[in-house]
Design a protein around this motif. Sequence first.
Motif, PDB file in Angstrom:
ATOM      1  N   ASN A 269       0.864  -1.181   0.000  1.00  0.00           N
ATOM      2  CA  ASN A 269       0.000   0.000   0.000  1.00  0.00           C
ATOM      3  C   ASN A 269       0.903   1.234   0.000  1.00  0.00           C
ATOM      4  O   ASN A 269       1.529   1.555   1.000  1.00  0.00           O
ATOM      5  N   ALA A 270       0.962   1.911  -1.161  1.00  0.00           N
ATOM      6  CA  ALA A 270       1.770   3.123  -1.290  1.00  0.00           C
ATOM      7  C   ALA A 270       0.913   4.375  -1.192  1.00  0.00           C
ATOM      8  O   ALA A 270       1.385   5.475  -1.503  1.00  0.00           O
ATOM      9  N   GLY A 271      -0.337   4.211  -0.784  1.00  0.00           N
ATOM     10  CA  GLY A 271      -1.225   5.352  -0.593  1.00  0.00           C
ATOM     11  C   GLY A 271      -2.099   5.670  -1.785  1.00  0.00           C
ATOM     12  O   GLY A 271      -2.962   6.541  -1.697  1.00  0.00           O
ATOM     13  N   GLY A 272      -1.873   4.997  -2.921  1.00  0.00           N
ATOM     14  CA  GLY A 272      -2.666   5.252  -4.099  1.00  0.00           C
ATOM     15  C   GLY A 272      -4.002   4.530  -4.073  1.00  0.00           C
ATOM     16  O   GLY A 272      -4.387   3.920  -3.072  1.00  0.00           O
ATOM     17  N   ALA A 273      -4.707   4.598  -5.208  1.00  0.00           N
ATOM     18  CA  ALA A 273      -6.039   3.994  -5.277  1.00  0.00           C
ATOM     19  C   ALA A 273      -5.990   2.486  -5.113  1.00  0.00           C
ATOM     20  O   ALA A 273      -6.913   1.884  -4.549  1.00  0.00           O
TER      21      ALA A 273
ATOM     22  N   ARG B  41       1.506   5.638  -6.167  1.00  0.00           N
ATOM     23  CA  ARG B  41       1.795   6.326  -4.915  1.00  0.00           C
ATOM     24  C   ARG B  41       0.782   7.435  -4.658  1.00  0.00           C
ATOM     25  O   ARG B  41       0.171   7.965  -5.571  1.00  0.00           O
ATOM     26  N   ALA B  42       0.601   7.826  -3.392  1.00  0.00           N
ATOM     27  CA  ALA B  42      -0.188   9.003  -3.043  1.00  0.00           C
ATOM     28  C   ALA B  42       0.668  10.255  -3.229  1.00  0.00           C
ATOM     29  O   ALA B  42       1.906  10.193  -3.196  1.00  0.00           O
ATOM     30  N   TRP B  43       0.010  11.409  -3.377  1.00  0.00           N
ATOM     31  CA  TRP B  43       0.697  12.689  -3.542  1.00  0.00           C
ATOM     32  C   TRP B  43      -0.014  13.739  -2.709  1.00  0.00           C
ATOM     33  O   TRP B  43      -1.218  13.667  -2.482  1.00  0.00           O
TER      34      TRP B  43
END
Length: 458
Positions: free
Chosen positions: A110-114, A357-359
């Motif tokens: 889990n890299a924070g993305g969808a 990834r999330a941003w």
Amino acid sequence: MTAQPPQVTPLAEGLRVRTFAAALNEDGTPDAAGAAFTRTVEHGFYEPWQSDEQLSRWLPTFVEDGQQLTGVYVDPGLASLEPWGEAFETYGFGPEHPVGTFVDYDKTLNAGGAEPVPARLITGVTVNPGFRRRGILKHMMTSRLAAAVQEGAAVAALTASEGGIYGRFGFAPATREQEVAFNVTEAGEGFALRVPSTGRVLPVDPSTLEELLKETFVQFHARTRGSVGRSPAYWKAGTARWEPGNITSWNRRLRAVVHVTEEGEVGGYAVFTHEGWDSDPHTLRVHDMIAADAVSRRELIRHLAQMDLIQRIVMKQAPVQDTFSQMLVNPRAAAVKSVHDHLWVRVLDPVAALEGRAWGADGDFTLTLIDPLGISSGTYALRIRGGSAEVSPVSAEDAEPAQHVTMEAETLGALYLGDVSVLTLRDAGRVSALGEVAWEQLAAVVDLPGAPYCATHF
């Protein structure tokens, strides 16, 4: 796919490599190659020698995970020509035991993305100290990273027993954890929470929990940046079926509790042991605590703190930014004993990894990656909107000069999950500008709120 397989480092003469899947014989017993391999790994980490019965319980979890075992073996023919050959063949562990081991298998991160990104997990890395300086580790790492690239993994991840080994292969610490001790006595630095309780925590029979453990972890994994998928060994340990020192026996000391929300749903669980009446102070040690949200986590700890005759709770693998300390009436009731790195990450496919990834904010910048192994080298244009990135390879000549930064693949691993700020890495000399860079604006785009957390060891 933008990743390129690395050049595989050759082995020294007289060594050969074999990669094979963990497997069982038709009668369910461990196959000989897997048994010898597993015993070699245990020997390398100073663990007790596994019995046949223990291996018959361990190896099915390896098979279920689809683990690939890579061993480097000494060629008996060449060994017989060496001065040490006779001693090796007479007193050694036998040719079926490798002198280098490497295990890898697929989970998600889990890299924070969808959606979580495909991750190649690495474990069981050992080199026989009598066979150092023969290219064993470099060969195993480069050959298996090459396989991970070809098979579509976005990132590779491992946990490191030694901190100085894996940076040269592009890995960097990306999550941390801490050991926390809670004073739960009524006097002194006593334990009390600022918020009222909600729901109910129930002591339960751990042997009934396997499906609940799995379902709760799925929820935790989906919401927790830094989490990686778990091995079936966690379900064996969490249901008391495996005694830590001897997995052929039940762990009769293990206890479990679950938090039931006001809506009647189970929101989390904790498994723990009492350290014995000789422990001073009387201590509960939490081995695993997984919750779907912060409320269930809070209520689980509250319940443990209120148990009779308990003076201290120890959690060895707690998040470094646990909201729990902010709920305490007396913040000194929680003492941090140590903080250490946990999950190490290495980006393989920059496009897949960065798009997964999330941003933190909208923005555009260009990234040049320097990768000594050549896997992720290149220049990439990033366009971030609404928390998602579009990433495109570009030539260095066509890259926009504004907001253009460069870093090594190892640095991107450290930055990837948001455990460290891009400004901190700039000040450390690990991120540099190739043009005019508005650093605060870049940090707003790249940095992420809160620290990532990985509750899984492998």
